[in-house]
Design a protein around this motif. Structure first.
Motif, mmCIF file in Angstrom:
data_model
loop_
_atom_site.group_PDB
_atom_site.id
_atom_site.type_symbol
_atom_site.label_atom_id
_atom_site.label_comp_id
_atom_site.label_asym_id
_atom_site.label_seq_id
_atom_site.Cartn_x
_atom_site.Cartn_y
_atom_site.Cartn_z
ATOM 1 N N GLY A 140 38.354 -18.121 -51.789
ATOM 2 C CA GLY A 140 38.939 -18.184 -53.125
ATOM 3 C C GLY A 140 40.274 -18.903 -53.149
ATOM 4 N N SER A 141 40.813 -19.179 -51.956
ATOM 5 C CA SER A 141 42.116 -19.836 -51.890
ATOM 6 C C SER A 141 42.019 -21.296 -51.455
ATOM 7 C CB SER A 141 43.041 -19.073 -50.943
ATOM 8 O OG SER A 141 42.463 -18.943 -49.661
ATOM 9 N N GLY A 142 40.795 -21.834 -51.374
ATOM 10 C CA GLY A 142 40.620 -23.233 -50.986
ATOM 11 C C GLY A 142 39.744 -23.370 -49.761
ATOM 12 N N TRP A 143 39.220 -24.572 -49.562
ATOM 13 C CA TRP A 143 38.306 -24.851 -48.453
ATOM 14 C C TRP A 143 39.087 -25.199 -47.194
ATOM 15 C CZ3 TRP A 143 33.137 -24.033 -48.781
ATOM 16 C CH2 TRP A 143 32.613 -23.835 -50.066
ATOM 17 N N ILE A 144 38.724 -24.578 -46.070
ATOM 18 C CA ILE A 144 39.368 -24.842 -44.777
ATOM 19 C C ILE A 144 38.313 -24.982 -43.692
ATOM 20 C CG2 ILE A 144 41.507 -23.648 -45.392
ATOM 21 C CD1 ILE A 144 40.469 -21.268 -43.661
ATOM 22 N N HIS A 145 38.700 -25.643 -42.602
ATOM 23 C CA HIS A 145 37.827 -25.777 -41.436
ATOM 24 C C HIS A 145 37.772 -24.471 -40.654
ATOM 25 C CE1 HIS A 145 36.675 -30.009 -40.984
ATOM 26 N NE2 HIS A 145 37.837 -30.315 -41.553
ATOM 27 N N GLU A 146 36.593 -24.162 -40.116
ATOM 28 C CA GLU A 146 36.461 -23.128 -39.104
ATOM 29 C C GLU A 146 36.130 -23.816 -37.783
ATOM 30 O OE1 GLU A 146 34.146 -19.689 -39.961
ATOM 31 O OE2 GLU A 146 35.297 -19.251 -41.781
ATOM 32 N N THR A 147 36.647 -23.284 -36.679
ATOM 33 C CA THR A 147 36.414 -23.879 -35.367
ATOM 34 C C THR A 147 35.052 -23.451 -34.849
ATOM 35 O OG1 THR A 147 38.771 -23.834 -34.898
ATOM 36 C CG2 THR A 147 37.291 -24.083 -33.017
ATOM 37 N N THR A 148 34.192 -24.441 -34.523
ATOM 38 C CA THR A 148 32.832 -24.123 -34.062
ATOM 39 C C THR A 148 32.583 -24.503 -32.604
ATOM 40 O OG1 THR A 148 31.932 -26.269 -34.745
ATOM 41 C CG2 THR A 148 31.928 -24.481 -36.385
ATOM 42 N N HIS A 149 33.353 -25.433 -32.050
ATOM 43 C CA HIS A 149 33.178 -25.898 -30.669
ATOM 44 C C HIS A 149 31.849 -26.627 -30.451
ATOM 45 C CE1 HIS A 149 36.747 -23.596 -29.680
ATOM 46 N NE2 HIS A 149 36.159 -22.508 -30.137
ATOM 47 N N ASN A 160 20.496 -29.543 -35.304
ATOM 48 C CA ASN A 160 19.819 -30.462 -34.398
ATOM 49 C C ASN A 160 19.624 -29.882 -33.004
ATOM 50 O OD1 ASN A 160 19.446 -32.506 -36.215
ATOM 51 N ND2 ASN A 160 21.024 -33.849 -35.410
ATOM 52 N N ASP A 161 18.520 -30.302 -32.366
ATOM 53 C CA ASP A 161 18.240 -29.964 -30.965
ATOM 54 C C ASP A 161 18.276 -28.463 -30.710
ATOM 55 O OD1 ASP A 161 18.081 -32.743 -30.358
ATOM 56 O OD2 ASP A 161 20.264 -32.821 -30.236
ATOM 57 N N GLY A 162 17.883 -27.679 -31.707
ATOM 58 C CA GLY A 162 17.821 -26.237 -31.527
ATOM 59 C C GLY A 162 19.162 -25.538 -31.477
ATOM 60 N N ILE A 163 20.231 -26.211 -31.931
ATOM 61 C CA ILE A 163 21.562 -25.582 -31.878
ATOM 62 C C ILE A 163 21.611 -24.372 -32.810
ATOM 63 C CG2 ILE A 163 22.571 -27.048 -33.673
ATOM 64 C CD1 ILE A 163 24.445 -25.862 -30.549
ATOM 65 N N VAL A 164 22.144 -23.281 -32.288
ATOM 66 C CA VAL A 164 22.396 -22.080 -33.082
ATOM 67 C C VAL A 164 23.783 -21.587 -32.722
ATOM 68 C CG1 VAL A 164 21.697 -19.706 -33.580
ATOM 69 C CG2 VAL A 164 19.953 -21.440 -33.106
ATOM 70 N N ILE A 165 24.630 -21.389 -33.724
ATOM 71 C CA ILE A 165 25.939 -20.803 -33.479
ATOM 72 C C ILE A 165 26.059 -19.523 -34.299
ATOM 73 C CG2 ILE A 165 27.070 -22.944 -32.788
ATOM 74 C CD1 ILE A 165 28.268 -23.187 -35.569
ATOM 75 N N HIS A 166 26.814 -18.579 -33.764
ATOM 76 C CA HIS A 166 26.878 -17.222 -34.316
ATOM 77 C C HIS A 166 28.339 -16.843 -34.515
ATOM 78 C CE1 HIS A 166 25.959 -12.668 -33.581
ATOM 79 N NE2 HIS A 166 25.925 -12.948 -34.865
ATOM 80 N N ARG A 167 28.659 -16.302 -35.689
ATOM 81 C CA ARG A 167 30.026 -15.856 -35.957
ATOM 82 C C ARG A 167 30.060 -14.333 -36.005
ATOM 83 N NH1 ARG A 167 33.043 -17.181 -41.549
ATOM 84 N NH2 ARG A 167 31.709 -15.460 -42.220
#
Length: 196
Positions: free
Chosen positions: A84-93, A114-121
């Motif tokens: 709600g305060s604006g769009w920012i980057h999150e670090t995904t590596h 792509n290539d089956g990548i899955v990232i979890h937060r």
């Protein structure tokens, strides 16, 4: 942009010529759309306007919850968030293109691509999930913790129930692009060649 309200379908002028790839509306006066070159548009009930974006990467997927938390995912591993305060980057590596993102109210989230990548937060930090397929994964959805569904190329459907990702029997070999349900017992996926 096409809008539906009540019984009327109408075109709404778009302030961009860029391709738009996903849209989520939370009410009749609040929606966002995302697309190529980092495009983010906001709808106020009457008009769409450009919103300042912290990326020029193509954005492919958008998620929101009723509390007004937003996530957008796209090329080069980009994840943007907005509380709600604006769009920012999150670090995904990661640098893989991301096609789908979904989160739960507790902040847990997954993004796939792509290539089956899955990232979890979890706990506010993203980490890479050990690969379980080499196929492009395009859509992800869950209605509660430990009940996630992922779909992708070749008709692949995967499920995670707290003990790792397992393949589900799929009746199709078409590329599947998105998945959604009313609960984990009633789930749809759609993709190429009119597959649903």
């Amino acid at each position: 942009i096409v809008s539906y309200r009540g019984t009327t379908v109408r075109f709404v002028a778009s302030p961009t010529a860029n391709t738009l790839r996903d849209v989520v509306g939370l009410s009749a006066t609040l929606a966002y759309a995302v697309g190529d070159q980092g495009t983010i548009l906001r709808y106020d009930g009457s008009n769409w306007t450009n919103v300042a974006s912290p990326t020029t990467r193509n954005l492919r997927s958008l998620w929101a919850d009723a509390a007004g938390n937003w996530l957008a995912a796209g090329d080069g591993g980009v994840i943007l968030s907005n509380d709600g305060s604006g769009w920012i980057h999150e670090t995904t590596h990661v640098t893989a293109d991301l096609d789908g993102v979904w989160a739960l109210a507790d902040g847990e989230a997954y993004a796939v691509g792509n290539d089956g990548i899955v990232i979890h937060r979890t706990g506010g930090a993203w980490s890479v999930v050990p690969a379980f397929t080499a196929s492009r994964l395009r859509g992800i959805w869950a209605d509660k913790p430990r009940d996630w569904f992922v779909v992708g190329d070749g008709g692949e459907i995967w499920q995670e129930r707290g003990a790792g990702w397992t393949a589900m029997v799929s009746p199709r070999t078409d590329n599947l692009h998105d998945v959604f349900g009313s609960d984990s017992a009633f789930v749809f996926t759609a993709g190429d060649a009119d597959s649903v």
